[in-house]
Scaffold this motif. Sequence first.
Motif, PDB file in Angstrom:
ATOM      1  N   THR A 370      26.848  96.811 102.122  1.00 54.87           N
ATOM      2  CA  THR A 370      27.061  95.302 102.409  1.00 54.87           C
ATOM      3  C   THR A 370      25.551  94.845 102.284  1.00 54.87           C
ATOM      4  O   THR A 370      24.931  95.510 102.242  1.00 54.87           O
ATOM      5  CB  THR A 370      27.265  95.388 104.100  1.00 54.87           C
ATOM      6  N   THR A 377      25.464  83.596 104.230  1.00 57.15           N
ATOM      7  CA  THR A 377      25.968  84.133 103.305  1.00 57.15           C
ATOM      8  C   THR A 377      25.920  85.992 103.401  1.00 57.15           C
ATOM      9  O   THR A 377      24.897  86.649 102.632  1.00 57.15           O
ATOM     10  CB  THR A 377      26.151  83.261 101.973  1.00 57.15           C
ATOM     11  N   TYR A 378      27.243  86.624 102.691  1.00 58.71           N
ATOM     12  CA  TYR A 378      27.096  87.946 102.718  1.00 58.71           C
ATOM     13  C   TYR A 378      28.416  89.033 102.603  1.00 58.71           C
ATOM     14  O   TYR A 378      29.067  87.711 101.945  1.00 58.71           O
ATOM     15  CB  TYR A 378      26.177  89.021 104.605  1.00 58.71           C
ATOM     16  N   THR A 379      28.558  89.832 101.570  1.00 60.40           N
ATOM     17  CA  THR A 379      29.357  90.452 100.645  1.00 60.40           C
ATOM     18  C   THR A 379      29.498  91.941 101.174  1.00 60.40           C
ATOM     19  O   THR A 379      28.631  92.168 101.707  1.00 60.40           O
ATOM     20  CB  THR A 379      28.703  90.313  98.816  1.00 60.40           C
ATOM     21  N   GLN A 380      30.606  92.183 100.610  1.00 63.71           N
ATOM     22  CA  GLN A 380      31.088  93.986 101.362  1.00 63.71           C
ATOM     23  C   GLN A 380      31.812  93.658  99.743  1.00 63.71           C
ATOM     24  O   GLN A 380      33.026  93.326  99.490  1.00 63.71           O
ATOM     25  CB  GLN A 380      31.730  94.087 103.033  1.00 63.71           C
ATOM     26  N   PHE A 420      36.844  93.749  98.026  1.00 59.98           N
ATOM     27  CA  PHE A 420      35.317  93.327  98.126  1.00 59.98           C
ATOM     28  C   PHE A 420      35.953  91.765  98.446  1.00 59.98           C
ATOM     29  O   PHE A 420      36.889  91.277  98.059  1.00 59.98           O
ATOM     30  CB  PHE A 420      34.922  92.406  96.461  1.00 59.98           C
ATOM     31  N   LEU A 422      33.889  87.986  99.915  1.00 64.21           N
ATOM     32  CA  LEU A 422      32.584  87.243 100.195  1.00 64.21           C
ATOM     33  C   LEU A 422      32.696  86.732 101.569  1.00 64.21           C
ATOM     34  O   LEU A 422      33.280  85.599 102.024  1.00 64.21           O
ATOM     35  CB  LEU A 422      32.131  86.287  99.167  1.00 64.21           C
ATOM     36  N   LYS A 433      36.425  83.208 104.391  1.00 66.19           N
ATOM     37  CA  LYS A 433      35.957  84.689 104.011  1.00 66.19           C
ATOM     38  C   LYS A 433      37.113  84.644 102.472  1.00 66.19           C
ATOM     39  O   LYS A 433      38.134  84.229 102.945  1.00 66.19           O
ATOM     40  CB  LYS A 433      36.706  85.185 105.228  1.00 66.19           C
ATOM     41  N   GLY A 435      38.574  86.913  99.368  1.00 61.28           N
ATOM     42  CA  GLY A 435      38.418  88.997  98.361  1.00 61.28           C
ATOM     43  C   GLY A 435      39.253  88.783  98.322  1.00 61.28           C
ATOM     44  O   GLY A 435      40.421  88.136  97.002  1.00 61.28           O
TER      45      GLY A 435
END
Length: 794
Positions: A370, A377-380, A420, A422, A433, A435
């Motif tokens: 993460t 904003t974040y991504t995993q 994945f 974002l 969201k 991905g």
Amino acid sequence: MRFILFILVLITHISLFVFPSKAQQLTQTVRGQVIDQQSKATLIGANIVLLDSTQFIGAATDIEGKFRLERVPVGRHKLKISYLGYKEIVLNIIVGSGKEIVLNIEMDESVLMGREVVISAEKEKSKANNEMTSVSARSFTIEETNRYAGSMGDPARMAANYAGVLGSSDNTRNDIIIRGNSPTGVLWRLEGVDIPNPNHFALFGTTGGPVSILNNNVLSNSDFITGAFPAEYGNAVAGVFDLKMRTGNNEKREFMGQLGFNGLEAGAEGPINKKKNSSYLINYRYSTMELFSLAGISFGTNAIPYYQDLSFKFNFPKTKIGSIALFGIAGASRIAILDSERDTTNFSFGNAGNDVSFASNMAVGGLSHTYLINSTTYTQLVIAGSGSIMDIKSDSVNFDKTTVPIYRNESNQGKCTTNFFLNKKLNSQHNFKTGFIIDRINFNLVDSFLNIDINQFITSRNYQGHSYLLQPHFQWKYKITNSLVFNGGLHYQHYFFNNSNSLEPRAGLSWNFKPFQTLSIAYGLHSQLQMGYAYVNQVQLGDGNYVKPNENMGFTKSRHYVLAYDHLLSENLRLKFETYYQEIFDVPIDRNNSNSFSMLNLGADYDLYFPDSLINNGTGTNYGLELTVEKFFSNKYYYLFTTSLFESKYIGSDGVQRNTSFNGNWIANVLVGKEFKVGNKENKSKVFTIDAKVINAGGRRYTPIDLELSEKFGSAVYIDSKAYTLRYPDFFRADLKIGFRFYRKKLTQYFALDIQNVLNTKNIQVRIYDKSTNSLRTEYQLGFFPVALYKIEF
């Protein structure tokens, strides 16, 4: 029974001598972190206050969003979390002396800054942790899997208490039937990864089993969704379990031990690097029934299950590239059901006339990363591998107890997954969201059966290969106002094995039209692959060559329509109605013959038979009404009443509309529980608990057997034209659970006796054909069955 009670009494006496009670106030530390629900950014300066303490206990979050409350008395407490511009939260927590309480709290920003909107944790039970859900979803706590009578620490058995959900007809399996759908339509997701059947003794294509590999001692609060689920979920038409694993204590080492139905287990957790807040969590479990069998305890069968499992999570939240976690679960199991050695008084599991040995292994391991790009904003990214192995040997038992091999299966399936997404929070109103999930699916499927006409084994499947399943998705949450919220999204699936695909819109709207009253509506198109076996089933032609008639099958699809009304009658009392309609189409049915077969009826037991050639021409419908009345735990008691009225129909290749095998028409559950504190006025360090459950449901449907033809062929022959026209008597069972929790300095112990079928009601398990007498024999489900549990934390 006497052995179990003896063990309980013995452990109790030992604990009283080894861990004597002291007349002092027992306390514990409560700590955690507060973050924004959408962006995962830390919230600095959030206030945390213990509401029901005689003295003020509170704190504010620091620059990392962390807080710490020292010397919190053991027992149940309410914890209030508030932050300017965010919806206030009130949590119900149980503080024990053996382990610290570590909380990860996500707060939802209000549309109008500064406007106070108070929502307690109890009220939020009408919603899931996943903010994109609008209907048919709720979060559940791990405490509930322990609290409810008959749940035995199993998330699936616990979920069977909710409206619209029916457990398997016998508590020996944890399959769940959601709104008349087959259990095969349920999706299990763990830490962002869609996983194989997470149960011991699991068949490919099923989602249930006798014992769960998922260990509730390592799980965190999770979601259960029964319809019109958000766009991030795919390859499922019935429901979703979205499970999270908790992180280990990153400040001190803690341990636990437990002995119960699910196994003898031990767990450990603690810090890896305190400065970087990294931690580990490990739990191992071994079959209890095997240990009891060695002690001479009889279970009414010679088929003793052997199993073991392992769960772990290593968390590294402060690396240079973001937060990283390593996680995994694994389980191995085997059982031999030998009718050739069975006492006639013993339970046969509906397998009279056959010797069956069965083994299954399952494992999932992954890495989660993460990364917070900025405060909005974040991504995993999750990369994982999973796999399952199945080994089946079945022999027919002759009258002289000799055996003839009739079926062999040695298969395995594996999957490499990349998930994945974002997440972008534009402002307090808009959150996006998007991905994708891509699975590389590996097959090694080999099975064969005895063809009695030519007296030789025929290969049904012999396939080694791989393919890909791609699932991109997009979701949007729009808070039009604080009382009106829209959730929309789009999910796409493409199966490269035969290039079948499905584009699936999802939408939901929730309107809080009056204080404490919400009206919601949702729609979703959902689709699911067929089990891997079906695609590669092969048929031998007259010239000796083989063909695969099913390799071009498409997805089974289902349109979900849901309308819900939720009313919070008081602070801790909730009333909810939901009505739904599901239109199911593109269901595989028999291509070459006119009969009652439909894939919609598979998955409730160990029988996964289907015809050689299938085509996506079948249909089905599910519709019903559900009622929930729930009094959340407060003032030392709770109760839950759920009931469902429903219809579940389908049409096979013969064009006749029939009841599905899961159409019980109605379900009613009543659960109630109360706690009693024991001790002096200053230090009530002991808690006695009593929980009860009653379930009453329409009887399971079945197909009659033609005795004349069965005698001729030496095995059961069913009357297809009368498929699912008969039903067993209505199902009734009462469970009772008695528990005792007491605290010592840095130690918590818990004893429980969970009595399954406390009234010893005789519910029919199955009517089977007995070729030795050419008659039907009725076998009954488990009768009075006490399950003891002991747990220690320190």
